[in-house]
Design an enzyme around this catalytic site. Structure first.
Site, short mmCIF file in Angstrom:
data_model
loop_
_atom_site.label_atom_id
_atom_site.label_comp_id
_atom_site.label_asym_id
_atom_site.label_seq_id
_atom_site.Cartn_x
_atom_site.Cartn_y
_atom_site.Cartn_z
N TYR A 145 -3.77 4.53 0.59
CA TYR A 145 -2.98 4.98 -0.55
C TYR A 145 -2.78 3.80 -1.49
O TYR A 145 -2.46 2.70 -1.05
CB TYR A 145 -1.62 5.51 -0.08
N ASP A 240 -5.12 -4.37 -1.50
CA ASP A 240 -3.84 -3.76 -1.85
C ASP A 240 -2.86 -4.10 -0.74
O ASP A 240 -2.86 -3.49 0.33
CB ASP A 240 -4.00 -2.24 -2.00
N LYS A 268 6.90 -3.40 -3.02
CA LYS A 268 7.82 -3.24 -1.88
C LYS A 268 8.63 -4.52 -1.57
O LYS A 268 9.56 -4.80 -2.31
CB LYS A 268 7.07 -2.70 -0.67
C1 LIG Z 1 3.60 2.11 -1.53
C2 LIG Z 1 2.23 1.72 -1.83
C3 LIG Z 1 1.72 1.75 -3.14
C4 LIG Z 1 2.50 2.34 -4.30
O1 LIG Z 1 3.62 1.61 -4.61
P1 LIG Z 1 4.79 2.33 -5.47
O2 LIG Z 1 5.78 1.23 -5.67
O3 LIG Z 1 5.27 3.46 -4.64
O4 LIG Z 1 4.18 2.78 -6.74
C5 LIG Z 1 0.44 1.28 -3.37
N1 LIG Z 1 -0.30 0.78 -2.36
C6 LIG Z 1 0.15 0.73 -1.09
C7 LIG Z 1 -0.71 0.15 -0.03
C8 LIG Z 1 1.42 1.21 -0.79
O5 LIG Z 1 1.84 1.20 0.49
#
Ligand SMILES: *Cc1c(COP(=O)(O)O)cnc(C)c1O
Length: 430
Positions: A145, A240, A268
């Site tokens: 994601y 990511d 995060k």
């Molecule tokens: C949570 C997450 C996102 C998205 O971040 P948001 O702050 O919710 O937009 C993107 N990549 C990864 C791996 C994530 O866990």
């Protein structure tokens, strides 16, 4: 346990004014049945709902609260930043301090741009990779994601080697054509897709440890292999690390696996609980970002001083705490071993994946190495398990495809309670 009447009433009202009653879909408990709890407050490892029920919580706000809730240094930093006004829309000293600290903790990041969410970070990183290479396509992995940017909401199409399919209404076919989706841990397939799209792939984006299909670890040589393929084909490698950054080590998953991406996206933990994201990497690539370079990206509230104060207080504590990651890993290992001995006792062959303070229990006997295998986990069993755990005061993420996050506030005592609840819940649902 009090009956959740206040949560119930709030959810009914919320559904009139907010789509689905929530501001992010997974909060709605749809995957596990029942209605969401409305949360009033949290401290340390505990979260309290609007009916004054207290739970041990293993979501950590989906990652950020690695030091537990109500961390005093973060709260102090935010209070003192607020005194100086909430926003200026002009450069500040704390942004420089933040950029320096990020770069010192994560050496592949030579320059970094702050944004307001993980989604914004990944969207911007992809645009940058396209601008830098002059190519349009990207490769991503099934089950990873990367936020809700259009180019990520693409599933593998029938001609998956050359064309993707929109995964949500509102995403155009034109966008889908530029995103190629490959199974996680399948290097052979990545190579095949690169060869079928010669000189067209701008970037490969990957969660170096996947956390959004449950916790799935990279196979031996998977990340090295991606690095090799990117080098050989002039492709930008993007890790990511919105979830794994500052969660698995000071230098994220790239520090654990010792593979350097060209760009990294963060979110995060980096905001200490405030809405913050960032993307950064090689100087040569980052210099393509405006105003230095031609690739446009901006933000009215980017680098917001209150958010930076929270993030800096978070990263400073992480940076100075020599035993944080070993302590977290040891606690999480104790949970893993406890769950395993419960499974053994009950004769269940379910799978667990763990690294550092991320752990997932999959309700399947298959080894989970990609999304196909993650999907073999029983949703029904997970839903029952989730509700049993909740009844015992353990608040899990309401989705099989999330990992548990262990925070510094989970003491040995609490580990014991969690393992005992797991035993009771597993027994109850089999
Ligand atoms: C949570 C997450 C996102 C998205 O971040 P948001 O702050 O919710 O937009 C993107 N990549 C990864 C791996 C994530 O866990």
């Amino acid at each position: 346990m009090n009956s959740p009447v206040n949560s119930q009433r709030l959810f009914e009202e919320a559904q009139h004014f907010i789509p689905g009653g929530v501001n992010s879909p997974v909060r709605a408990f749809k995957a596990v049945g029942g209605n969401p709890l409305f949360i009033k407050s949290a401290k340390g490892a505990f979260i309290t709902d609007q009916d004054d029920n207290e739970y041990i919580e293993l979501i950590n706000s989906w990652g950020p609260m690695i030091l537990g809730h109500g961390n005093e240094k973060i709260a102090e930093a935010v209070k003192s930043a607020v005194e100086n006004s909430l926003s200026f829309g002009a450069p500040t000293a704390i942004e420089v301090e933040m950029a320096k600290l990020i770069s010192s903790m994560m050496p592949s990041i030579e320059k970094v741009r702050m944004v307001n969410s993980g989604t914004e970070a990944t969207m911007s990183a992809i645009r940058l990779a396209r601008g830098y290479t002059g190519r349009d396509k990207m490769i991503k992995f099934e089950g990873c994601y990367h936020g809700h940017g259009d180019s990520f909401l693409i599933a593998a199409g029938s001609g998956a080697i050359t064309l993707g399919e929109p995964d949500s209404p509102g995403v155009t076919r034109g966008v889908a054509n530029d995103t190629l989706t490959v199974p996680y841990n399948d290097l052979g397939k990545v190579e095949e897709v690169i060869n079928a799209n010669e000189d067209q792939v701008a970037a490969i984006i990957v969660e170096p440890v996947a956390g959004n299909m449950g916790c799935v670890l990279p196979a031996k040589d998977f990340l090295e292999g991606l690095r090799r393929l990117c080098d050989a084909n002039g492709i930008v490698l993007i890790f990511d690390e919105v979830m794994t950054g500052f969660r698995l080590s000071k230098a994220g998953a790239q520090g654990v696996y010792n593979v350097k991406p060209d760009l990294t996206t963060l979110g995060k933990i980096i905001g200490g609980g405030m809405p913050v994201g960032a993307y950064g990497g090689k100087r040569e690539i980052m210099d393509y970002v405006s105003p230095q370079g031609p690739v446009y990206q901006a933000g009215t509230l980017s680098g917001n001083p209150v958010a930076m104060a929270a993030g800096l207080a978070m990263l400073t504590q992480i940076n100075e705490d020599k035993s944080l990651y070993t302590d977290l890993a040891n606690r999480t290992k104790a949970i893993e071993e406890g769950f395993q001995s419960n499974l053994d006792e009950l004769g269940l062959g379910y799978t667990m994946n763990r690294i550092g303070s991320m752990v997932s229990l999959f309700f399947t006997n298959e080894r989970v190495v990609d999304f196909e295998k993650a999907k073999s986990s029983s949703m029904e069993k997970f839903g029952l398990y989730f509700r049993e755990m909740l009844n015992q005061g353990i608040y899990l993420a309401p989705s099989q495809y999330e990992t548990l996050f262990i925070s510094k506030s989970i003491t040995e005592d609490l580990v014991g309670r969690i393992v005992e609840a797991n035993r009771t819940a597993l027994k109850a649902i089999h």
